[in-house]
Design an enzyme around this catalytic site. Structure first.
Site, PDB file in Angstrom:
ATOM      1  N   GLU A 202      -3.390   7.591  -3.945  1.00  0.00           N
ATOM      2  CA  GLU A 202      -3.452   6.345  -3.178  1.00  0.00           C
ATOM      3  C   GLU A 202      -3.303   5.198  -4.158  1.00  0.00           C
ATOM      4  OE1 GLU A 202      -7.153   4.994  -1.217  1.00  0.00           O
ATOM      5  OE2 GLU A 202      -5.943   4.866   0.604  1.00  0.00           O
TER       6      GLU A 202
ATOM      7  N   TYR B 248       0.858  -1.191   0.000  1.00  0.00           N
ATOM      8  CA  TYR B 248       0.000   0.000   0.000  1.00  0.00           C
ATOM      9  C   TYR B 248       0.887   1.231   0.000  1.00  0.00           C
ATOM     10  CZ  TYR B 248      -3.004   3.727   1.703  1.00  0.00           C
ATOM     11  OH  TYR B 248      -3.675   4.917   1.831  1.00  0.00           O
TER      12      TYR B 248
END
Ligand code: GDP
Ligand code: MN
Length: 398
Positions: free
Chosen positions: A206, A118
């Protein structure tokens, strides 16, 4: 402003960030053409069909599917395009899918298992600096990781003057447990990702997941990109990517009329001047047991034209059962606002089908109340804030 996954990836790639490559298509025939072209360019034999909507969690909702043949590309694309895709991030009825991204399959087998990480870039409001947030726990819900295993989330603040330093990029790669070629790739990935963030005036990147492929390449499989609206004037190429189909119709119309409007789920329409007063009005409505239907700041010039536009926009929301007008007359005089409300009301005739509660405080408030009370219209006046909220509850109860 939000970008689609495919637009975000193209932006990243233009700054040298490696991405899972893909081609967007708005019908299943074009999807097959896209798949063929990708096969020629990348050598891929499998594809992923990915719904393009402004919401995450598409995989869970059935909006991301692996296709192992051109026939599957066609059938999967046909079923996804036009569907109402429901994910934890869409409204309850879902969002309509207008196009799919046909992407190369990057989870191919090899020496190592593919691994998902991530990574995001955003403002750290505590330190006032941009930061890179990253974790080995990619692919899944990062909120769940933050809740259950917060020690697995790392952050790295970036000095705005120095930009991302080589040692920081290395530290990030080390913390993700990388070595060899994957480490080198990650250093390049993070560095170009940060450069892309700063140069596009983004407020959020993101990338979940960032993938380490079985042959140690690092690439962006997904992208959520938010560009700061206030900077769009200097990014005409990004401003042109706006997809109005993804946005709330009422919000788009309000924005065009110069009103600051945010659609919410409740039943009390709000017309307020000033963002701070709008926030406290919403708080008070909630404390009195109601739910605001919108945030609406009409700004400094609450004249008849503007008040009418605001009424029309609020009333487009069928959930609205009462409207609370809460104006503080500082520079703008309350009697002028009151006249605006009266004129707008008269102009709109039968269009107003819900009770209106008006609270005007400040300059010429007494005259304003008198105007409202003597107008003979179905408008309820109030002087105090709490009194106004109580009157809203009373009309809703009837
Ligand atoms: P999201 O669900 O909206 O976050 O969409 P993502 O782009 O993150 O995709 C969801 C999931 O699909 C990923 O976490 C992967 O597990 C899977 N996925 C994406 N690309 C590929 C691919 O090329 N091959 C395979 N096998 N799975 C993929
Ligand atoms: Mn994702």
């Amino acid at each position: 402003m939000n970008l689609h996954e495919y637009q975000g990836k193209e932006l990243l790639n233009s700054f040298g960030v490696r991405i899972q490559r893909g081609i967007v298509a708005d019908n299943h025939k074009k999807a097959v053409e896209a798949a063929k072209q990708l096969a020629t360019e990348t050598g891929t034999g499998w594809w992923v069909v990915k719904a393009q909507i402004h919401a995450g969690g598409r995989g869970k909702g059935g909006g991301v599917k692996l296709a192992k043949s051109l026939e599957e590309v066609a059938s999967i694309s046909e079923s996804i395009i036009g569907m109402m895709l429901k994910t934890p991030q869409t409204p309850p009825q879902g969002k309509k899918v207008h196009q799919v991204l046909i992407a190369e399959d990057v989870y191919y087998p090899g020496d190592n298992e593919p691994e998902e990480y991530y990574m995001s870039v955003l403002l750290n409001r505590g330190t006032g600096r941009n930061m890179i947030m990253y974790s080995t726990e990619g692919g899944m819900d990062i909120e769940a990781v933050a809740e259950k295993t917060p020690h697995l989330i790392f952050t790295e603040d970036i000095d705005p003057l120095l930009g991302i330093q080589a040692f920081q990029a290395r530290k990030i790669a080390f913390n993700l447990g990388l070595s060899g070629n994957a480490l080198k790739e990650m250093i390049k990935f993070v560095t170009s990702l940060y450069t892309a963030f700063v140069n596009s005036d983004a407020s959020l990147f993101e990338i979940n997941p960032v993938l380490k492929t079985s042959d140690d390449k690092i690439l962006a499989v997904d992208s959520k990109v938010v560009i700061d609206d206030n900077a769009l004037y200097r990014h005409k190429n990004l401003a042109a990517l706006r997809d109005l189909r993804e946005e709330n119709d009422i919000e788009v119309e309000a924005h065009a009329a110069g009103l600051n409007y945010v659609d919410l789920d409740g039943n009390v329409g709000c017309m307020v001047n000033g963002a701070g007063l709008a926030m406290s009005t919403m708080d008070l409505i909630k404390q009195s047991g109601g739910e605001p239907a919108n945030f609406l700041d009409v700004g400094g010039t609450a004249d008849a034209k503007r008040v009418e536009t605001a009424f029309r926009i609020i009333l487009k929301d069928d959930n609205v059962k009462a409207i609370l007008v809460n104006i503080f007359g500082g520079i703008v005089r309350c009697d002028r606002v009151a006249q605006g409300v009266i004129d707008a009301y008269k102009n709109m005739g039968d269009a107003i089908k819900v009770p209106i509660i008006v609270r005007l405080q400040g300059t010429n408030a007494v005259e304003a109340k008198q105007l409202i009370d003597e107008s003979g219209l179905d408008v309820i006046s109030a002087t105090e804030f709490q009194e106004a909220a109580d009157k809203v509850q009373q009309v809703l109860a009837n």
